[in-house]
Design an enzyme around this catalytic site. Sequence first.
Site, PDB file in Angstrom:
ATOM      1  CG  ASP A  68      -8.323  -4.534  -2.375  1.00 39.57           C
ATOM      2  OD1 ASP A  68     -10.139  -4.499  -2.201  1.00 39.57           O
ATOM      3  OD2 ASP A  68      -8.274  -3.393  -2.859  1.00 39.57           O
ATOM      4  CG  HIS A  81      -1.999   0.766   0.770  1.00 40.64           C
ATOM      5  ND1 HIS A  81      -1.989   1.830   1.521  1.00 40.64           N
ATOM      6  CD2 HIS A  81      -3.261   0.781   1.017  1.00 40.64           C
ATOM      7  CE1 HIS A  81      -3.490   2.479   1.683  1.00 40.64           C
ATOM      8  NE2 HIS A  81      -3.714   1.562   0.569  1.00 40.64           N
TER       9      HIS A  81
HETATM   10  N1  CMC Z   1       4.161  -6.894  -4.595  1.00 40.80           N
HETATM   11  C1  CMC Z   1       4.937  -6.814  -5.039  1.00 40.80           C
HETATM   12  N2  CMC Z   1       6.461  -5.841  -4.368  1.00 40.80           N
HETATM   13  C2  CMC Z   1       5.992  -5.321  -4.235  1.00 40.80           C
HETATM   14  C3  CMC Z   1       3.978  -5.115  -4.307  1.00 40.80           C
HETATM   15  C4  CMC Z   1       3.682  -6.004  -4.483  1.00 40.80           C
HETATM   16  N3  CMC Z   1       2.183  -6.151  -4.437  1.00 40.80           N
HETATM   17  N4  CMC Z   1       3.826  -3.608  -3.990  1.00 40.80           N
HETATM   18  C5  CMC Z   1       5.070  -2.859  -4.124  1.00 40.80           C
HETATM   19  N5  CMC Z   1       6.057  -3.511  -4.080  1.00 40.80           N
HETATM   20  C6  CMC Z   1       7.449  -3.410  -4.314  1.00 40.80           C
HETATM   21  C7  CMC Z   1       7.822  -2.504  -6.116  1.00 40.80           C
HETATM   22  O1  CMC Z   1       7.962  -3.479  -6.236  1.00 40.80           O
HETATM   23  C8  CMC Z   1       9.102  -1.955  -5.307  1.00 40.80           C
HETATM   24  O2  CMC Z   1      10.059  -3.047  -4.918  1.00 40.80           O
HETATM   25  P1  CMC Z   1      11.739  -1.987  -5.227  1.00 40.80           P
HETATM   26  O3  CMC Z   1      12.345  -0.901  -4.434  1.00 40.80           O
HETATM   27  O4  CMC Z   1      12.743  -3.371  -5.629  1.00 40.80           O
HETATM   28  O5  CMC Z   1      11.574  -1.692  -6.884  1.00 40.80           O
HETATM   29  C9  CMC Z   1       8.152  -1.220  -4.087  1.00 40.80           C
HETATM   30  O6  CMC Z   1       8.100  -2.263  -3.275  1.00 40.80           O
HETATM   31  C10 CMC Z   1       7.866   0.318  -3.533  1.00 40.80           C
HETATM   32  O7  CMC Z   1       7.222  -0.008  -5.065  1.00 40.80           O
HETATM   33  P2  CMC Z   1       5.495   1.203  -5.786  1.00 40.80           P
HETATM   34  O8  CMC Z   1       5.342   1.030  -6.603  1.00 40.80           O
HETATM   35  O9  CMC Z   1       7.354   2.425  -5.219  1.00 40.80           O
HETATM   36  O10 CMC Z   1       4.963   1.394  -4.633  1.00 40.80           O
HETATM   37  P3  CMC Z   1       3.545   2.340  -4.160  1.00 40.80           P
HETATM   38  O11 CMC Z   1       3.616   2.894  -2.875  1.00 40.80           O
HETATM   39  O12 CMC Z   1       3.609   2.998  -5.310  1.00 40.80           O
HETATM   40  O13 CMC Z   1       2.724   0.870  -4.717  1.00 40.80           O
HETATM   41  C11 CMC Z   1       1.012  -0.262  -4.548  1.00 40.80           C
HETATM   42  C12 CMC Z   1       1.634   0.707  -4.132  1.00 40.80           C
HETATM   43  C13 CMC Z   1      -0.666  -0.061  -3.557  1.00 40.80           C
HETATM   44  C14 CMC Z   1       0.243   0.550  -6.040  1.00 40.80           C
HETATM   45  C15 CMC Z   1       1.834  -1.251  -4.808  1.00 40.80           C
HETATM   46  O14 CMC Z   1       2.263  -1.486  -3.350  1.00 40.80           O
HETATM   47  C16 CMC Z   1       0.353  -2.461  -5.489  1.00 40.80           C
HETATM   48  O15 CMC Z   1       0.880  -2.620  -7.187  1.00 40.80           O
HETATM   49  N6  CMC Z   1      -0.013  -3.446  -4.756  1.00 40.80           N
HETATM   50  C17 CMC Z   1      -0.847  -4.943  -5.799  1.00 40.80           C
HETATM   51  C18 CMC Z   1      -2.228  -4.001  -5.764  1.00 40.80           C
HETATM   52  C19 CMC Z   1      -2.924  -3.998  -4.974  1.00 40.80           C
HETATM   53  O16 CMC Z   1      -3.362  -4.645  -3.638  1.00 40.80           O
HETATM   54  N7  CMC Z   1      -3.542  -2.855  -4.463  1.00 40.80           N
HETATM   55  C20 CMC Z   1      -4.770  -2.621  -3.471  1.00 40.80           C
HETATM   56  C21 CMC Z   1      -4.218  -1.255  -2.796  1.00 40.80           C
HETATM   57  S1  CMC Z   1      -5.094  -0.926  -1.547  1.00 40.80           S
HETATM   58  C22 CMC Z   1      -6.952  -0.564  -2.539  1.00 40.80           C
HETATM   59  C23 CMC Z   1      -6.583   0.109  -2.723  1.00 40.80           C
HETATM   60  O17 CMC Z   1      -7.080   1.076  -1.410  1.00 40.80           O
HETATM   61  O18 CMC Z   1      -7.004   1.105  -3.257  1.00 40.80           O
END
Ligand code: CMC
Length: 472
Positions: A406, A348
């Site tokens: 989720d 998240h």
């Molecule tokens: N699985 C594997 N690696 C992950 C994941 C994941 N679900 N989420 C983040 N990472 C890693 C990403 O690869 C990156 O790694 P590195 O630093 O080595 O390159 C690091 O963590 C930071 O990722 P980010 O994309 O910069 O993080 P963000 O804050 O922009 O993304 C997120 C947040 C929710 C989009 C992401 O965690 C994700 O894609 N999760 C899966 C989708 C999901 O479950 N979304 C529902 C969120 S809760 C419902 C809502 O409120 O909408």
Amino acid sequence: MAGKSSSKKTVAAKAKKVVKATKPAARSKTVDSGIKPAAPKAYAAVAVKDSRNGKNFELPILKGTVGPDVVDIRKLYGEQGLFTYDPGYGSTGSTQSSITYIDGDVGVLTHRGYKIEDLAENSDFMEVCYLLLEGELPNAKQKVEFEKNITYHTMLHEQIARFYQGFRRDAHPMAVMVSVVGALSAFYHDSTDIHDPRQRTIASHRLIAKVPTIAAMAYKYSIGQPFVYPKNELSYAENFLRMTFAVPAEEYKIDPVVAKAMDKIFILHADHEQNASTSTVRMAGSSGANPFACIAAGIACLWGPAHGGANEAVLKMLAEIGSTANIKDYIGKVKSKQDNTRLMGFGHRVYKNYDPRASVMRKSCHEVLDALGKRNDPLLQLAMELEKIALNDDYFISHKLYPNVDFYSGIILQAIGFPTSMFTVLFAVARTVGWVAQWKEMIEDPTQRIGRPRQLYTGYGERPYTPMNKRK
Ligand code: CMC
């Protein structure tokens, strides 16, 4: 990301030093709803030295009720000719708000000061809606009155039902939601003066009341069953279940465990501060657009798998993994970032600890599956095993990736009988109140201006026009 890029020599150095900060546009006709957010106070400052010219200046630091202090940069461009650069808004506060607070480091979520765990345990969704909109939990009389106001609006204009015929029957229900909720603006355009508090309230009630009807109709249309009209003696969750699952040929019996779980799912998704879809609603609303159209914009944003579409993506992922024997390989694929694979339902932007909604949802998931006799559901077994492995894996620990809401909601929804394509729709039904509350707060905030971010331009400078015969 912002940090890496902010060290670049930027074109901002050329920015003009102009402009006295303009006053926010007066909203003389707007009357607030009585909720008075504490005015943020400047109590300290950040001293900045511009290394280009040695100039020193200060940026005020503002204090909210709780949470990190914020640096007030409103006059930065006007006085220093500088923009800030923060793609994805990781460090940017876009507004002041008194609705929802999240402390992602410790995993806290409160609405109007009440913890989400307490609300999920002790309130129902209608109370939470009232709380988000009005700022306080309702007393008994206020609750009855509020429920009456919502149920009064549950039906749709009969003409709206005809829109559905225009969709292919295999249309994704989120596509239907975006369209039909947007289309409500055609029905309530002239009667929606956003500067009139009474009309804002009526628009809010209409949206909360009609969105479940629209969602259930989207489902019915997709499976070729007749639409079921709302029944106002039922609770919000019961009515939604009935509109979704009842058929004219049989009496529909509501399972109280399922209705309670549905209500809890609605509570847990009701609002979540300035997330992508809420910011979209605020951005759309900041131009003075029709509220029904603004909520449709929020629904569009919610649809993506990184946001509300994640619950659907979790189930697809579990289906792809197939069995516990394949978990190790899948985790390996995630860790090596093969094909950008992510563990859906994990991670998240704000929570770097357990999502408090996920804890409640996890418990509810077990309760519902027990009650429905699905404790040994292979999907649940697979999810639990995946959760266990991920929570003990260095990659997930070091990246602070915990299960989010989720991860579990999809499992409950599937057990109740919803197809995966409806999962995000249910999120939209629940989040409508949050969007509406945030939209109202924005309209009632006299300091709010049209949302208009700036950019770090990295394209060509001005160049001579290339005639056709000289183009490559
Ligand atoms: N699985 C594997 N690696 C992950 C994941 C994941 N679900 N989420 C983040 N990472 C890693 C990403 O690869 C990156 O790694 P590195 O630093 O080595 O390159 C690091 O963590 C930071 O990722 P980010 O994309 O910069 O993080 P963000 O804050 O922009 O993304 C997120 C947040 C929710 C989009 C992401 O965690 C994700 O894609 N999760 C899966 C989708 C999901 O479950 N979304 C529902 C969120 S809760 C419902 C809502 O409120 O909408």
